[in-house]
Design a protein around this motif. Structure first.
Motif, PDB file in Angstrom:
ATOM      1  N   VAL A 142     -11.674  14.769  15.335  1.00 40.54           N
ATOM      2  CA  VAL A 142     -10.502  13.913  15.220  1.00 40.54           C
ATOM      3  C   VAL A 142      -9.679  14.395  14.027  1.00 40.54           C
ATOM      4  O   VAL A 142     -10.220  14.585  12.927  1.00 40.54           O
ATOM      5  N   THR A 143      -8.386  14.591  14.244  1.00 40.11           N
ATOM      6  CA  THR A 143      -7.470  15.002  13.183  1.00 40.11           C
ATOM      7  C   THR A 143      -6.487  13.876  12.923  1.00 40.11           C
ATOM      8  O   THR A 143      -5.944  13.284  13.857  1.00 40.11           O
ATOM      9  N   ALA A 144      -6.270  13.578  11.654  1.00 43.21           N
ATOM     10  CA  ALA A 144      -5.320  12.543  11.248  1.00 43.21           C
ATOM     11  C   ALA A 144      -4.256  13.163  10.365  1.00 43.21           C
ATOM     12  O   ALA A 144      -4.564  13.927   9.445  1.00 43.21           O
ATOM     13  N   THR A 145      -2.992  12.858  10.651  1.00 40.54           N
ATOM     14  CA  THR A 145      -1.883  13.348   9.836  1.00 40.54           C
ATOM     15  C   THR A 145      -0.818  12.264   9.723  1.00 40.54           C
ATOM     16  O   THR A 145      -0.772  11.328  10.523  1.00 40.54           O
ATOM     17  N   LEU A 146       0.029  12.417   8.750  1.00 45.05           N
ATOM     18  CA  LEU A 146       1.264  11.652   8.662  1.00 45.05           C
ATOM     19  C   LEU A 146       2.368  12.550   9.191  1.00 45.05           C
ATOM     20  O   LEU A 146       2.564  13.659   8.703  1.00 45.05           O
ATOM     21  N   GLY A 185     -23.715  12.140  13.620  1.00 45.87           N
ATOM     22  CA  GLY A 185     -22.492  11.384  13.475  1.00 45.87           C
ATOM     23  C   GLY A 185     -21.327  12.245  13.067  1.00 45.87           C
ATOM     24  O   GLY A 185     -21.269  13.445  13.346  1.00 45.87           O
ATOM     25  N   CYS A 186     -20.365  11.635  12.382  1.00 42.26           N
ATOM     26  CA  CYS A 186     -19.129  12.309  11.991  1.00 42.26           C
ATOM     27  C   CYS A 186     -19.093  12.560  10.494  1.00 42.26           C
ATOM     28  O   CYS A 186     -19.534  11.726   9.699  1.00 42.26           O
ATOM     29  N   THR A 187     -18.543  13.690  10.137  1.00 39.80           N
ATOM     30  CA  THR A 187     -18.415  14.074   8.736  1.00 39.80           C
ATOM     31  C   THR A 187     -17.026  14.619   8.503  1.00 39.80           C
ATOM     32  O   THR A 187     -16.508  15.409   9.315  1.00 39.80           O
ATOM     33  N   LEU A 188     -16.407  14.217   7.407  1.00 39.73           N
ATOM     34  CA  LEU A 188     -15.095  14.740   7.059  1.00 39.73           C
ATOM     35  C   LEU A 188     -15.196  16.223   6.718  1.00 39.73           C
ATOM     36  O   LEU A 188     -16.144  16.655   6.058  1.00 39.73           O
ATOM     37  N   VAL A 189     -14.210  16.978   7.177  1.00 40.01           N
ATOM     38  CA  VAL A 189     -14.167  18.421   6.946  1.00 40.01           C
ATOM     39  C   VAL A 189     -13.255  18.688   5.761  1.00 40.01           C
ATOM     40  O   VAL A 189     -12.102  18.248   5.743  1.00 40.01           O
ATOM     41  N   SER A 190     -13.762  19.396   4.774  1.00 35.63           N
ATOM     42  CA  SER A 190     -12.956  19.684   3.593  1.00 35.63           C
ATOM     43  C   SER A 190     -11.759  20.550   3.961  1.00 35.63           C
ATOM     44  O   SER A 190     -11.861  21.473   4.778  1.00 35.63           O
ATOM     45  N   GLN A 191     -10.615  20.240   3.369  1.00 29.14           N
ATOM     46  CA  GLN A 191      -9.399  21.023   3.592  1.00 29.14           C
ATOM     47  C   GLN A 191      -9.262  22.164   2.589  1.00 29.14           C
ATOM     48  O   GLN A 191      -8.320  22.955   2.652  1.00 29.14           O
ATOM     49  N   LYS A 192     -10.211  22.289   1.653  1.00 33.32           N
ATOM     50  CA  LYS A 192     -10.140  23.343   0.655  1.00 33.32           C
ATOM     51  C   LYS A 192     -10.644  24.657   1.259  1.00 33.32           C
ATOM     52  O   LYS A 192     -11.716  24.696   1.870  1.00 33.32           O
ATOM     53  N   PRO A 193      -9.900  25.743   1.085  1.00 41.38           N
ATOM     54  CA  PRO A 193     -10.301  27.016   1.707  1.00 41.38           C
ATOM     55  C   PRO A 193     -11.627  27.549   1.184  1.00 41.38           C
ATOM     56  O   PRO A 193     -12.320  28.286   1.887  1.00 41.38           O
ATOM     57  N   ASP A 194     -12.013  27.202  -0.051  1.00 45.12           N
ATOM     58  CA  ASP A 194     -13.249  27.716  -0.637  1.00 45.12           C
ATOM     59  C   ASP A 194     -14.381  26.701  -0.584  1.00 45.12           C
ATOM     60  O   ASP A 194     -15.391  26.852  -1.273  1.00 45.12           O
ATOM     61  N   ALA A 195     -14.237  25.634   0.241  1.00 45.35           N
ATOM     62  CA  ALA A 195     -15.257  24.592   0.315  1.00 45.35           C
ATOM     63  C   ALA A 195     -16.538  25.131   0.938  1.00 45.35           C
ATOM     64  O   ALA A 195     -16.497  25.963   1.858  1.00 45.35           O
ATOM     65  N   PRO A 196     -17.693  24.670   0.457  1.00 45.06           N
ATOM     66  CA  PRO A 196     -18.957  25.090   1.081  1.00 45.06           C
ATOM     67  C   PRO A 196     -19.010  24.639   2.533  1.00 45.06           C
ATOM     68  O   PRO A 196     -18.352  23.686   2.942  1.00 45.06           O
ATOM     69  N   ALA A 197     -19.818  25.321   3.312  1.00 43.99           N
ATOM     70  CA  ALA A 197     -19.958  24.991   4.723  1.00 43.99           C
ATOM     71  C   ALA A 197     -20.624  23.635   4.896  1.00 43.99           C
ATOM     72  O   ALA A 197     -21.438  23.205   4.072  1.00 43.99           O
ATOM     73  N   HIS A 198     -20.270  22.957   5.976  1.00 44.01           N
ATOM     74  CA  HIS A 198     -20.889  21.678   6.324  1.00 44.01           C
ATOM     75  C   HIS A 198     -22.349  21.919   6.694  1.00 44.01           C
ATOM     76  O   HIS A 198     -22.662  22.745   7.549  1.00 44.01           O
ATOM     77  N   GLN A 199     -23.248  21.188   6.061  1.00 42.19           N
ATOM     78  CA  GLN A 199     -24.674  21.337   6.314  1.00 42.19           C
ATOM     79  C   GLN A 199     -25.055  20.702   7.644  1.00 42.19           C
ATOM     80  O   GLN A 199     -24.896  19.501   7.841  1.00 42.19           O
ATOM     81  N   GLN A 200     -25.556  21.503   8.574  1.00 40.95           N
ATOM     82  CA  GLN A 200     -25.987  21.000   9.871  1.00 40.95           C
ATOM     83  C   GLN A 200     -27.481  20.689   9.832  1.00 40.95           C
ATOM     84  O   GLN A 200     -28.273  21.498   9.344  1.00 40.95           O
ATOM     85  N   ALA A 240      -6.260  15.441   7.714  1.00 39.53           N
ATOM     86  CA  ALA A 240      -7.691  15.185   7.493  1.00 39.53           C
ATOM     87  C   ALA A 240      -8.393  15.321   8.831  1.00 39.53           C
ATOM     88  O   ALA A 240      -7.855  14.918   9.868  1.00 39.53           O
ATOM     89  N   GLN A 241      -9.592  15.898   8.812  1.00 35.53           N
ATOM     90  CA  GLN A 241     -10.373  16.070  10.027  1.00 35.53           C
ATOM     91  C   GLN A 241     -11.784  15.543   9.832  1.00 35.53           C
ATOM     92  O   GLN A 241     -12.360  15.665   8.748  1.00 35.53           O
ATOM     93  N   ALA A 242     -12.332  14.944  10.889  1.00 39.49           N
ATOM     94  CA  ALA A 242     -13.738  14.556  10.919  1.00 39.49           C
ATOM     95  C   ALA A 242     -14.344  15.120  12.190  1.00 39.49           C
ATOM     96  O   ALA A 242     -13.723  15.058  13.262  1.00 39.49           O
TER      97      ALA A 242
END
Length: 459
Positions: free
Chosen positions: A89-93, A109-124, A100-102
């Motif tokens: 799901v993507t949310a924008t104005l 469940g759902c986890t917010l995805v960081s928008q920072k290019p250098d963010a660590p990977a989401h732990q699966q 913002a994405q989850a």
């Protein structure tokens, strides 16, 4: 699939301008200052993406219902556009502001995805389904509904609907049996619903299970490497459980606050409270803190070896034995359980947790908690300002009763939007309410009325 049908796209920019104007001339109306506008809009999209993703994929809620639920938090969320693609799901104005994405993963469940290019990977995490059986509740999903109690609970549900309280599940458990349950349209006995801060109580029970297995003590201190060289070294697990750590954590849900940053923007939720310094001596002052709950879940995860080992433990030692097959424990992007807020569970599963505590730590023929731990968990804390809080549980006493119409021994799991599991030991009863009420909800009056009915039935 576009969800923008619920938004007013033709007047989007006009409404954004109105929000800016309101922040300048009517700060009390929106609750934030002009310079907080970017943080407020950023929070609006993150909150919208997270709740919409979880509500859609976990609770199978309609898009209309989700739009209304989210809008109850802030007028700014009415301006958010949501789009759904596969598992995200993507949310924008507008079409691109404050994106913002989850993302949804089975059993995680759902986890917010960081928008920072250098963010660590989401732990699966690798998680298995909890098997279900046809055994009688709480061991399985078979129920023997009592017609008298079903009628009483349906009347409560009808009263709630007439007052537009948006109740979605009501359950009445007495003498260990599920006597009655009522659900809103679109909700079933197997629908996981958000408990918000009732997650804290499961975090406390998790600590109790670890204690029962001899893996930790509530008096453990020197909890984190970052705390070794200052007074935070003396903070104990008991302090975190009772929210008497003394840490200066801002629980206000306003743009840029500790709580908001922790739930919607941190890669690891516990990193926010982990960095806080004390403003009271440990053990002396009660201050409700979601940060304490996430510190607790982080410590327990590390004690067990990390996020995957923690998830395995929770499934093996709690969810499985409790037959909680319709429960989703959501994590932060680092893979750690967000122990303060993000647990979705069916009404029956929330009731199982209440029955476990009512039974002094035993359920389905297995002892998961010691009786001594349950006694400590429901004993007043030693703070100088409010002792009516135990191990991530709200207590009715001592002193002035929190709920005067209820027995003094009552204690509860509680969450935002009036989620509730009330345990009443002197009546051998558990009451569960799940819903989405922004203002007052009369649970105290409802429970007192039902207890009166129970007394009349035994005369």
């Amino acid at each position: 699939m576009r969800l923008g049908d619920f938004m007013l796209r033709p007047v989007l920019m006009l409404l954004l301008a109105c929000i800016l104007l309101l922040t300048l001339i009517a700060q009390p109306l929106l609750g934030f200052s002009p310079w907080q506008l970017p943080a407020a809009l950023r929070t609006a999209t993150a909150l919208s993406a997270k709740l919409a993703c979880s509500g859609y994929f976990i609770s199978d809620q309609s898009l209309e219902q989700l739009a209304d639920d989210i809008a109850s938090y802030s007028p700014a969320t009415r301006l958010v556009e949501l789009s759904l693609s596969d598992d995200t799901v993507t949310a924008t104005l507008g079409s691109s502001l404050y994106p913002a994405q989850a993302r949804f993963k089975d059993n995680q469940g759902c986890t917010l995805v960081s928008q920072k290019p250098d963010a660590p990977a989401h732990q699966q995490l690798a998680l298995n389904d909890i098997p279900t059986t046809s055994s009688l509740w709480p061991a399985g999903e078979t129920t023997l509904i009592d017609p008298f109690w079903q009628e009483q609970l349906e009347q409560v549900f009808t009263d709630d609907n007439q007052q537009h309280l948006n109740t979605r599940a009501l359950l009445w458990i007495q003498d260990g049996e599920l006597q009655a349950e009522v659900y809103a349209d679109g909700v079933t006995p197997y629908t996981p619903l958000l408990g918000w801060s009732m997650a804290k109580s499961l975090s406390g029970i998790w600590e109790g299970r670890i204690e029962a297995m001899g893996l930790a003590s509530a008096q453990n201190h020197a909890l984190f490497p970052q705390w070794q060289d200052d007074q935070r070294r003396e903070i104990t697990l008991s302090d975190l459980l009772q929210m008497t750590s003394g840490l200066d954590f801002n629980e206000a849900y306003t743009p840029g606050s500790d709580a908001t940053e922790m739930l919607f923007f941190a890669h690891q939720a516990a990193s926010i409270p982990l960095a806080q310094t004390p403003d009271h001596p440990r053990g002396e002052h009660f201050a409700y803190s979601s940060g304490s709950s996430n510190l607790l879940s982080y410590y327990l995860s590390e004690l067990l070896g990390g996020p995957q080992q923690a998830a395995d433990f929770l499934q093996r030692e709690l969810l499985g034995p409790l037959a909680m097959a319709n429960t989703v424990l959501e994590t932060d992007p680092a893979g750690y359980l967000v122990g303060s807020s993000y647990i979705y569970a069916s009404g029956r599963d929330w009731a199982r947790l209440g029955q476990l505590l009512l039974n002094q730590g035993e359920l389905n023929g297995q002892r998961l908690l010691t009786q001594e731990w349950v006694k400590r968990a429901t004993t007043a804390n030693g703070s100088d300002n409010d002792p009516r809080y135990g191990y991530q549980l709200w207590l009715n006493g001592p002193g002035e009763l929190r709920w005067p119409a209820l027995p003094a021994d009552a204690f509860a799991m509680r969450g935002n939007r009036k989620q509730l599991v009330m345990i009443l030991p002197s009546h051998n009863t558990v009451f569960v309410r799940l819903g989405w009420t922004k203002g007052h909800y009369p649970f105290e009056q409802h429970i007192a009325h039902l207890l009166t009915k129970a007394e009349q039935g035994t005369q």
